[in-house]
Design an enzyme around this catalytic site. Sequence first.
Site, PDB file in Angstrom:
ATOM      1  N   LYS A  24      68.258 -17.305  21.000  1.00  0.00           N
ATOM      2  CA  LYS A  24      67.878 -17.295  19.578  1.00  0.00           C
ATOM      3  C   LYS A  24      69.108 -17.459  18.694  1.00  0.00           C
ATOM      4  O   LYS A  24      69.100 -18.251  17.746  1.00  0.00           O
ATOM      5  CB  LYS A  24      67.182 -15.971  19.247  1.00  0.00           C
ATOM      6  CG  LYS A  24      67.006 -15.722  17.754  1.00  0.00           C
ATOM      7  CD  LYS A  24      66.343 -14.396  17.455  1.00  0.00           C
ATOM      8  CE  LYS A  24      67.240 -13.191  17.417  1.00  0.00           C
ATOM      9  NZ  LYS A  24      68.029 -12.988  16.188  1.00  0.00           N
ATOM     10  N   ASN A  25      70.158 -16.688  18.993  1.00  0.00           N
ATOM     11  CA  ASN A  25      71.301 -16.655  18.081  1.00  0.00           C
ATOM     12  C   ASN A  25      72.214 -17.877  18.182  1.00  0.00           C
ATOM     13  O   ASN A  25      73.176 -17.989  17.417  1.00  0.00           O
ATOM     14  CB  ASN A  25      72.099 -15.363  18.269  1.00  0.00           C
ATOM     15  CG  ASN A  25      71.323 -14.173  17.709  1.00  0.00           C
ATOM     16  OD1 ASN A  25      70.315 -14.347  17.025  1.00  0.00           O
ATOM     17  ND2 ASN A  25      71.792 -12.966  18.003  1.00  0.00           N
ATOM     18  N   CYS A  60      68.601  -4.683   4.985  1.00  0.00           N
ATOM     19  CA  CYS A  60      68.335  -4.982   6.379  1.00  0.00           C
ATOM     20  C   CYS A  60      68.203  -3.677   7.135  1.00  0.00           C
ATOM     21  O   CYS A  60      68.905  -2.713   6.842  1.00  0.00           O
ATOM     22  CB  CYS A  60      69.507  -5.786   6.928  1.00  0.00           C
ATOM     23  SG  CYS A  60      69.503  -5.945   8.687  1.00  0.00           S
ATOM     24  N   ARG A  94      75.106  -4.954   6.049  1.00  0.00           N
ATOM     25  CA  ARG A  94      75.360  -6.354   6.400  1.00  0.00           C
ATOM     26  C   ARG A  94      75.637  -7.249   5.184  1.00  0.00           C
ATOM     27  O   ARG A  94      74.852  -8.146   4.859  1.00  0.00           O
ATOM     28  CB  ARG A  94      74.192  -6.920   7.208  1.00  0.00           C
ATOM     29  CG  ARG A  94      73.967  -6.176   8.495  1.00  0.00           C
ATOM     30  CD  ARG A  94      72.796  -6.709   9.261  1.00  0.00           C
ATOM     31  NE  ARG A  94      73.137  -7.863  10.074  1.00  0.00           N
ATOM     32  CZ  ARG A  94      72.239  -8.573  10.737  1.00  0.00           C
ATOM     33  NH1 ARG A  94      70.966  -8.296  10.646  1.00  0.00           N
ATOM     34  NH2 ARG A  94      72.610  -9.588  11.467  1.00  0.00           N
ATOM     35  N   ASP A 144      73.729  -5.832  20.367  1.00  0.00           N
ATOM     36  CA  ASP A 144      72.329  -6.236  20.553  1.00  0.00           C
ATOM     37  C   ASP A 144      71.717  -5.715  21.855  1.00  0.00           C
ATOM     38  O   ASP A 144      70.527  -5.930  22.110  1.00  0.00           O
ATOM     39  CB  ASP A 144      72.203  -7.767  20.494  1.00  0.00           C
ATOM     40  CG  ASP A 144      72.448  -8.311  19.096  1.00  0.00           C
ATOM     41  OD1 ASP A 144      72.416  -7.520  18.136  1.00  0.00           O
ATOM     42  OD2 ASP A 144      72.677  -9.526  18.959  1.00  0.00           O
ATOM     43  N   ARG A 154      59.904 -12.088  16.991  1.00  0.00           N
ATOM     44  CA  ARG A 154      61.029 -12.765  16.336  1.00  0.00           C
ATOM     45  C   ARG A 154      62.043 -13.233  17.371  1.00  0.00           C
ATOM     46  O   ARG A 154      62.690 -14.253  17.155  1.00  0.00           O
ATOM     47  CB  ARG A 154      61.731 -11.806  15.362  1.00  0.00           C
ATOM     48  CG  ARG A 154      60.956 -11.516  14.107  1.00  0.00           C
ATOM     49  CD  ARG A 154      61.824 -10.742  13.151  1.00  0.00           C
ATOM     50  NE  ARG A 154      63.137 -11.386  13.067  1.00  0.00           N
ATOM     51  CZ  ARG A 154      64.272 -10.766  12.787  1.00  0.00           C
ATOM     52  NH1 ARG A 154      64.283  -9.478  12.562  1.00  0.00           N
ATOM     53  NH2 ARG A 154      65.404 -11.430  12.718  1.00  0.00           N
TER      54      ARG A 154
HETATM   55  N1  EPU Z   1      80.171  -8.054   7.846  1.00  0.00           N
HETATM   56  C1  EPU Z   1      80.705  -7.779   6.612  1.00  0.00           C
HETATM   57  N2  EPU Z   1      80.755  -8.800   5.701  1.00  0.00           N
HETATM   58  C2  EPU Z   1      80.319 -10.055   5.993  1.00  0.00           C
HETATM   59  C3  EPU Z   1      79.771 -10.316   7.259  1.00  0.00           C
HETATM   60  C4  EPU Z   1      79.709  -9.283   8.177  1.00  0.00           C
HETATM   61  O1  EPU Z   1      81.116  -6.668   6.318  1.00  0.00           O
HETATM   62  O2  EPU Z   1      80.415 -10.934   5.120  1.00  0.00           O
HETATM   63  C5  EPU Z   1      80.097  -6.958   8.828  1.00  0.00           C
HETATM   64  C6  EPU Z   1      78.669  -6.595   9.194  1.00  0.00           C
HETATM   65  O3  EPU Z   1      78.112  -5.704   8.275  1.00  0.00           O
HETATM   66  C7  EPU Z   1      78.837  -6.017  10.572  1.00  0.00           C
HETATM   67  C8  EPU Z   1      79.976  -6.852  11.157  1.00  0.00           C
HETATM   68  O4  EPU Z   1      80.661  -7.416  10.044  1.00  0.00           O
HETATM   69  O5  EPU Z   1      79.263  -4.693  10.455  1.00  0.00           O
HETATM   70  C9  EPU Z   1      79.566  -7.945  12.106  1.00  0.00           C
HETATM   71  O6  EPU Z   1      78.528  -8.714  11.526  1.00  0.00           O
HETATM   72  P1  EPU Z   1      78.310 -10.247  11.907  1.00  0.00           P
HETATM   73  O7  EPU Z   1      78.634 -11.083  10.725  1.00  0.00           O
HETATM   74  O8  EPU Z   1      79.045 -10.533  13.173  1.00  0.00           O
HETATM   75  O9  EPU Z   1      76.749 -10.267  12.170  1.00  0.00           O
HETATM   76  P2  EPU Z   1      75.737 -11.457  11.869  1.00  0.00           P
HETATM   77  O10 EPU Z   1      76.432 -12.752  12.012  1.00  0.00           O
HETATM   78  O11 EPU Z   1      75.000 -11.165  10.622  1.00  0.00           O
HETATM   79  C10 EPU Z   1      74.984 -11.856  14.349  1.00  0.00           C
HETATM   80  C11 EPU Z   1      73.695 -11.814  15.096  1.00  0.00           C
HETATM   81  C12 EPU Z   1      73.236 -10.368  15.246  1.00  0.00           C
HETATM   82  C13 EPU Z   1      74.327  -9.601  16.005  1.00  0.00           C
HETATM   83  C14 EPU Z   1      75.651  -9.719  15.257  1.00  0.00           C
HETATM   84  C15 EPU Z   1      76.818  -9.069  15.985  1.00  0.00           C
HETATM   85  C16 EPU Z   1      72.577 -13.902  14.627  1.00  0.00           C
HETATM   86  C17 EPU Z   1      71.452 -14.602  13.979  1.00  0.00           C
HETATM   87  N3  EPU Z   1      72.671 -12.584  14.408  1.00  0.00           N
HETATM   88  O12 EPU Z   1      74.707 -11.284  13.063  1.00  0.00           O
HETATM   89  O13 EPU Z   1      72.051 -10.393  16.030  1.00  0.00           O
HETATM   90  O14 EPU Z   1      73.960  -8.251  16.119  1.00  0.00           O
HETATM   91  O15 EPU Z   1      75.977 -11.113  15.056  1.00  0.00           O
HETATM   92  O16 EPU Z   1      76.964  -9.625  17.253  1.00  0.00           O
HETATM   93  O17 EPU Z   1      73.361 -14.507  15.323  1.00  0.00           O
HETATM   94  C18 EPU Z   1      69.893  -9.724  16.702  1.00  0.00           C
HETATM   95  O18 EPU Z   1      69.799 -10.806  17.310  1.00  0.00           O
HETATM   96  O19 EPU Z   1      69.055  -8.786  16.853  1.00  0.00           O
HETATM   97  C19 EPU Z   1      71.015  -9.527  15.782  1.00  0.00           C
HETATM   98  C20 EPU Z   1      71.009  -8.590  14.850  1.00  0.00           C
END
Ligand code: EPU
Length: 482
Positions: free
Chosen positions: A75-76, A179, A184, A369, A461
Site C-alpha cells: 500500500k505505502n 489523525c 502528524r 506499522d 484500507r
Molecule cells: N513529521 C513531522 N512533520 C512532517 C512530517 C512528519 O513532524 O512534516 C513527523 C511525524 O509526525 C512522525 C514522523 O515525523 O512523528 C514520521 O512521519 P512520516 O512523515 O515518516 O510518516 P508519513 O509519511 O506520514 C508513512 C506511512 C505510515 C508510516 C510512517 C512511518 C504512508 C502512506 N504512510 O507516513 O504508514 O507509519 O510513514 O513509517 O506511507 C500505515 O500504513 O498504517 C501508516 C500509518
Amino acid sequence: MSDGLGSDFRRNFAAESASLLDIGLYGNAAAGPQPGPDRVKRAASGRQAGGASMDRIRIVGGQRLTGTIPISGAKNATLPLMIASLLTEDTLILENVPRLVDVIQLQRILGNHGVDVLIAGKRPGDDPNQGRTIHISAKHIVDTTAPYDLVSKMRASFWVVAPLVARMGEAKVSMPGGCAIGTRPVDFLIMALEKLGVEIEIEGGYVIARARKGLRGGEIVFPKVTVGGTHTALMAASLANGTTVIENAAREPEVGDVADCLNKMGAKISGAGTSRIVVEGVARLHGARHAVLPDRIETGTYAMAVAMTGGDVLLQNARPELLQSALDVLAQTGTSVTPTNEGIRIARNGLELAPVEVTTAPFPGFPTDLQAQLMALMSRADGTSHITETIFENRFMHVQELARLGARIQLDGETATIEGVNRLKGAPVMATDLRASVSLVIAALAAEGETMVNRVYHLDRGFERLEDKLARCGAAIERISA
Ligand code: EPU
C-alpha cells in the site's frame, strides 16, 4: 508513451468506481458503522474485495494456521507511485497494485485533477492472487486544487502538492488535518518544497504552493526521518533545475521503490535506500512500467498471526530483506523464520512465546506499522515484554481494546509493558486505525470463543482480502455484511 486513451480511461474509471461502490469497497470511512440487519457471508467464498463501512469480522479463536498466504503489493508504495503519475503527460503503468480502499480513494483524488485511471481486466491464465495492473494518465491536469473533503480522508493525498507544483507551477492542497495516530504535521514537507524555490502561503486551511519559473535544486536536511517528506522531495527535485541533495532521507523500501520508478520515468536519482539521496533534475519525465514491491507490513502481520496461533505458513512473494528487524524479533520469540525461494516460511509448534524488548525506529529499525501487531502477540508471551513507540506519540489506541480481550498492558509515556497471560477471551472490539484493527484480529485468532471486530473499514484500507487469506489457512473467520 502518450496513448490518446483519455476518454476510454475516464469511462473505465467511472465503471470501476461504480462497481467498487456496488461491492462496498468504497465504504465511507468518515461515516463510521451504520446500523443494519446482519447478513453472513462465508469468508472463503472467493470474494475479492473488502466490505462497506458497516461490515464486521467475526473470529472464533483457537485454530492453527497452515498453508500459503500470498503477499500483496505494498500500500505505502502504491500510493506515492500513483501520485508520481502526475509528473508526466505519458502513461504510467503500475503492476501488482493491491485492491484497497486507500487505492480507490486516491483514484478519486487524482480523478479530480483530471487523471484517468484504467484498471486492466482479467486476462486468460491470470493468477487471482496477483495484484492488478493499472494504467494512469495525467495527460491533461485540469485542476491543481486538492480539496479538504478528499485530502482529509487520507493523509498521503497531501503529497500531490509536490508533482503538481513541479509540473504546473502551482498547487492548492488542503492540510490533511487530525489523525488517529498522532498530530502528524506537514512542516517538513513544506520546508523541503521551500528549499527547492517554491513559495508557500497557508490560507484557509490550504497550502498554496507557487513556482511560476519552475523549481531549482537545493539542499534539504530533514530534522527527523520522514517518509512523506522524502517522497515529496524526490518528486519535486526530479523536475527541478539543477541538483538536489536530500540529507537524513528516509531509507524505507517504499522510498527506494518510488525512486526506481522515477528513474524508469527518466529521473536521475542516486542513493535511494541510504540517508543521502542526490537528484539531478531533468526537464521532463516520460511514461514507464513498474511493479509494486511486496507489502512488508502485511508480511509481518501474517507472520505474527502464525506466531500467535502456531502452525506453518508460507508467506508467498515476501522478501525477508524488507523486514529483517521484525523477523529477528520473531525469531527471538521462538518462532521459526525460514527464507525460501518462494517467500518466507513461518512456523511455531507448541513452544511458549518468549517475551521481547522492542523500540520502533525508522527503517531498518522495527517498523511502527508493526508495533500494534507485536503487542497483540506479546500479550500471550511467557513473561513481560516492553515495547517503546518513538515515531508517533499517540499510537497506542489498541491497548484499551486488547485489554477487553484480557491482555495486561500498562502504558508509561511512550513505553508499553505487556505482561503475558495464559489465555485471552473473545469480546466485541473496535479500533481507530488500520494497524490497531489488525492487532485485534491477531489477538482474536488466539482468544477463546468469539470476537467481533467492528469498524472493518479500517482493515479494508490496507489489507487485501484479509479474511479470505486467513480462512484459507484454517482460521475461523468470516465477514458479516450489514
Ligand atoms: N513529521 C513531522 N512533520 C512532517 C512530517 C512528519 O513532524 O512534516 C513527523 C511525524 O509526525 C512522525 C514522523 O515525523 O512523528 C514520521 O512521519 P512520516 O512523515 O515518516 O510518516 P508519513 O509519511 O506520514 C508513512 C506511512 C505510515 C508510516 C510512517 C512511518 C504512508 C502512506 N504512510 O507516513 O504508514 O507509519 O510513514 O513509517 O506511507 C500505515 O500504513 O498504517 C501508516 C500509518
